[in-house]
Motif scaffolding. Structure first.
Motif, PDB file in Angstrom:
ATOM      1  N   MET B   1      43.896  29.316  34.112  1.00 26.89           N
ATOM      2  CA  MET B   1      43.944  30.703  34.604  1.00 26.89           C
ATOM      3  C   MET B   1      45.355  31.042  35.035  1.00 26.89           C
ATOM      4  N   ASN B   5      45.125  36.747  35.628  1.00 25.73           N
ATOM      5  CA  ASN B   5      43.674  36.559  35.628  1.00 25.73           C
ATOM      6  C   ASN B   5      43.149  36.425  37.046  1.00 25.73           C
ATOM      7  N   ARG B  12      38.574  42.389  41.439  1.00 25.03           N
ATOM      8  CA  ARG B  12      37.215  42.819  41.121  1.00 25.03           C
ATOM      9  C   ARG B  12      36.217  42.368  42.169  1.00 25.03           C
ATOM     10  N   ARG B  16      33.853  44.892  44.296  1.00 25.46           N
ATOM     11  CA  ARG B  16      32.419  44.730  44.269  1.00 25.46           C
ATOM     12  C   ARG B  16      31.831  44.913  45.669  1.00 25.46           C
ATOM     13  N   GLU B 315      27.916  30.734  41.384  1.00 32.41           N
ATOM     14  CA  GLU B 315      29.012  31.129  40.498  1.00 32.41           C
ATOM     15  C   GLU B 315      30.046  30.004  40.401  1.00 32.41           C
ATOM     16  N   ARG B 319      31.192  28.105  37.042  1.00 31.98           N
ATOM     17  CA  ARG B 319      32.585  28.037  36.602  1.00 31.98           C
ATOM     18  C   ARG B 319      33.022  26.589  36.411  1.00 31.98           C
ATOM     19  N   ILE B 329      39.273  26.905  41.246  1.00 30.48           N
ATOM     20  CA  ILE B 329      38.374  27.528  42.217  1.00 30.48           C
ATOM     21  C   ILE B 329      39.121  27.798  43.519  1.00 30.48           C
ATOM     22  N   GLN B 332      41.260  30.753  43.073  1.00 27.09           N
ATOM     23  CA  GLN B 332      40.473  31.984  42.973  1.00 27.09           C
ATOM     24  C   GLN B 332      40.185  32.548  44.366  1.00 27.09           C
TER      25      GLN B 332
END
Ligand SMILES: Nc1ncnc2c1ncn2[C@@H]1O[C@H](COP(=O)(O)OP(=O)(O)OP(=O)(O)O)[C@@H](O)[C@H]1O
Ligand SMILES: [Mg+2]
Lengths: 248, 408
Positions: B1, B5, B12, B16, B315, B319, B329, B332
């Motif tokens: 990533m 990304n 996002r 959300r 999730e 992943r 992770i 992220q």
């Protein structure tokens, strides 16, 4: 003789639940050669999912050895396992495991995000191609909750294909599909198999198993039958033989 | 990533849960906004004190008598009763001090000033003509008195604007009029430019200036002086000037090396630095309080990131099962935390700038937004994001794929 792509020796998996121990796998041994199409059959609770999770490097056996492409998985680090899962294995879950509120396309792109060799543009085109292969070219931007169970399953298959793994592990990938779609998926898998991919496919249905070259049957965590299929049925032909009329 | 990304993913995830993201940011927004506003208020008041002080003449050196003898119990005599400064001291400094440009003896008295029927309580300051240049004070009208006036103790005076306003009718020209201060008639020859209030809130225009000899002989009947005002050649030589004055006066007062000074020398520069350091402390305190709210905001981020990791366990498992490494992770969630804190930081800066502006408009407090406070609070909130986001992210990265997938 083709190389053995996976080999398991006396594989055991126990789940400890408080004072009780559930022995899901009680010493399973077999090997799969590159290019084989193996179905795993067995009644519910016989340990199929448990074994497939270990084959997919998602879970570790309590005992026994698992050699993937000649490498004993026990010796690999977490990062190396992640790399294996990303590049070599395409996994289709029994319960799909799609990301909620994420479109079919993005769900399919996911494995490529963790492959730095794939550019953003290539990622999208490959994901579209994979979705087209499972006949979902017109559902790219649908969210999982806007898709039927069978369509979700097909997205999960597309996701397993997209990174061009050498091995596809599928857990009841046709469990929710009607006969026609199941045959279509099987035709797709047979095609991939002919291109050289090894496939391990868990199923309940004997007529699906007829499309594979070999069937391993589990019972109570043990292999009870391991049999080559002398007459592999072609899913394409079976599809053609189905009645054409779809409007019932 | 790649970074793009990661940012996209984090962005996002925030979109959300817009409300939750905003509420989490609120802590940071208030923290950063508070730091910027508080520092702006602190810096603003420091700046205005500084400029007020230098309006009093930033080179000014003030010499006052002080007692070098301790009277019983260690107490010292107050300066008012002391008579250690003489006119000769001022003359000596004027002649010999190389770091001083202007020197003026000063005596002052409080009293009632009368013009026909009007009277007003004020004070009279007896000085030499150089006093005006020392204080950087100009005449609005008329002329100043001269050295000749000092020599002859002539009965002339200059009035501050407040005195003019209180004893003359509006529009009446005070120049040439004779007023009385404590029954002594003084002819008004000039009016001083307005100076307004000083740092301590005193009205600097409520004053009468007259030759010091006039105040000494005709009003107070004394022969000593109370203060010597002087100007250092520039702001930076205050310390040198102080040393020089001390040496000269000790010699003139015949003080032995063991004896204490019988005078004190204060410079404006010294006063400025004292007051600045006080308001510096104020700024630091305000910033510290604001900094605490930034930490509280950080804890808010940590809390929400833990919730987020738990919510998204499945999730994370997914992943990982398709090839995400622990690091992927970790990044992220870390990027998500940093994005919250930085977005909060940007809004906080805007909020702080607006609040500072509003404070100066509606409360008319001086504010000065310092760039360093913006940079600092922004850096702190980025670090906050990393620091408080790290542990939840690490927790996520250490999950076992199959365990996480099974999580309900
Ligand atoms: N995490 C777990 N903890 C405890 N027991 C488990 C766990 N996972 C599986 N088991 C047990 O292991 C046995 C085998 O389960 P598994 O999911 O492999 O069955 P399966 O063959 O895939 O069945 P199905 O066809 O219904 O999917 C079952 O008895 C199940 O209860
Ligand atoms: Mg199962």
């Amino acid at each position: 003789m083709p190389a053995k792509i996976l080999e398991i020796h006396n594989l055991k998996r126990e789940f400890r639940m408080g004072s009780e121990t559930v022995r899901a796998l009680k010493g399973v041994s077999f090997s799969v050669e590159a290019g084989e199409f193996v179905t795993i059959m067995g009644s519910s609770g016989s340990g199929k999912t448990t074994m497939l999770n270990i084959l997919g490097c998602l879970d570790q056996p309590s005992d026994g050895d698992y050699l993937l492409d000649g490498v004993n998985v026990k010796q690999l680090s977490r990062n190396e396992l992640a790399r294996l899962r990303n590049r070599k294995i395409g996994f289709v879950f029994q319960s799909y495991n799609l990301l909620a509120r994420t479109s079919a396309l993005e769900n399919t792109e996911l494995p490529l995000l963790y492959n730095p060799g794939v550019s953003g543009k290539e990622r999208q085109s490959r994901a579209v191609k994979a979705l087209e292969a499972v006949k979902l070219g017109d559902r790219l931007h649908h969210l999982p909750n806007q898709l039927s169970g069978g369509q979700q399953q097909r997205v999960a298959i597309a996701r397993a294909l997209v990174n061009e793994p050498i091995m596809i592990l599928a857990d009841e990938a046709t469990g929710n599909l009607d006969t026609r779609t199941s045959y279509e998926i099987m035709a797709l898998l047979q095609e991939l198999n002919q291109q050289g991919k090894t496939i391990v496919f868990v199923t309940h249905e004997p007529d699906i198993a007829a499309f594979s070259s070999r069937t391993v049957t589990l019972k109570d965590g043990k292999v009870v039958k391991d049999m080559k299929n002398p007459a592999v049925k072609s899913a394409k032909d079976a599809l053609a033989a189905l009645p054409v009329n779809d409007d019932y | 990533m790649n970074v793009l990304n990661l940012l996209q993913l984090a962005w996002r995830a925030l979109l959300r849960n817009k409300l939750r993201a905003f509420l989490t940011m609120l802590g940071i927004i208030i923290g950063v906004g508070a730091v910027i506003t508080m520092v702006a208020i602190g810096e603003g008041s420091k700046q205005s004190i500084r400029s007020q002080l230098s309006s009093m003449g930033s080179n000014m050196v003030t010499i006052r008598p002080s007692s070098n003898q301790t009277v019983g119990g260690g107490a010292r005599l107050g300066a008012s009763g002391l008579q250690t400064l003489k006119v000769t001291d001022a003359e000596l400094l004027k002649k010999q001090a190389t770091y001083l440009t202007a020197v003026s003896p000063a005596v002052s008295a409080n009293g009632q000033v009368i013009n026909s029927a009007k009277n007003w309580p004020t004070s009279i300051q007896g000085v030499s003509p150089e006093y005006l240049s020392i204080r950087d004070w100009k005449l609005k009208d008329g002329i100043s008195f001269s050295d000749e006036d000092v020599k002859t103790s002539s009965k002339v005076c200059l009035l501050g604007q407040t005195v003019v306003d209180n004893i003359f009718d509006p529009g009446e020209d005070p120049i040439g009029k004779t007023i009385r201060f404590d029954k002594i008639p003084l002819k008004v020859i000039g009016v001083l430019e307005e100076k307004g209030e000083n740092t301590f809130g005193q009205d600097q225009d409520d004053i009468i200036l007259a030759p010091y000899t006039t105040v000494q002989k005709r009003i107070l009947a004394i022969d000593f002086i109370q203060t010597i005002y002087a100007s250092a050649i520039d702001e930076n030589s205050s310390a040198l000037a102080t040393a020089e004055v001390t040496t000269l006066l000790r010699k003139a007062h015949k003080l032995q090396s063991g004896e204490d000074d019988d005078f004190t020398v204060r410079t404006q520069a010294e006063l400025i630095s004292t007051i600045s350091s006080t308001s510096e402390l104020l700024t630091v305190l305000l910033a510290a309080i604001a900094g605490i709210s930034l930490v509280v905001g950080g804890i808010g981020i940590m809390n929400i990131m833990y919730v987020s990791v738990t919510e998204r366990t499945k999730e994370i498992g997914l992943r990982m099962s398709i090839g995400a490494r622990g690091l992927d992770i970790l990044l992220q969630f870390l990027v998500e935390a940093i994005l919250i804190s930085i977005t909060g930081g940007i809004i906080g800066v805007a909020f702080g700038l607006t609040a500072s502006k509003l404070v100066s408009i509606f409360l008319s407090w001086p504010t000065l937004v310092s760039q360093s406070s913006i940079v600092l609070s922004f850096a702190v909130c980025a670090i906050t994001g990393v620091f408080f986001g790290y542990y939840p992210a690490q927790k996520a990265s250490r999950l076992d794929p199959i365990e996480a997938l099974r999580y309900e």
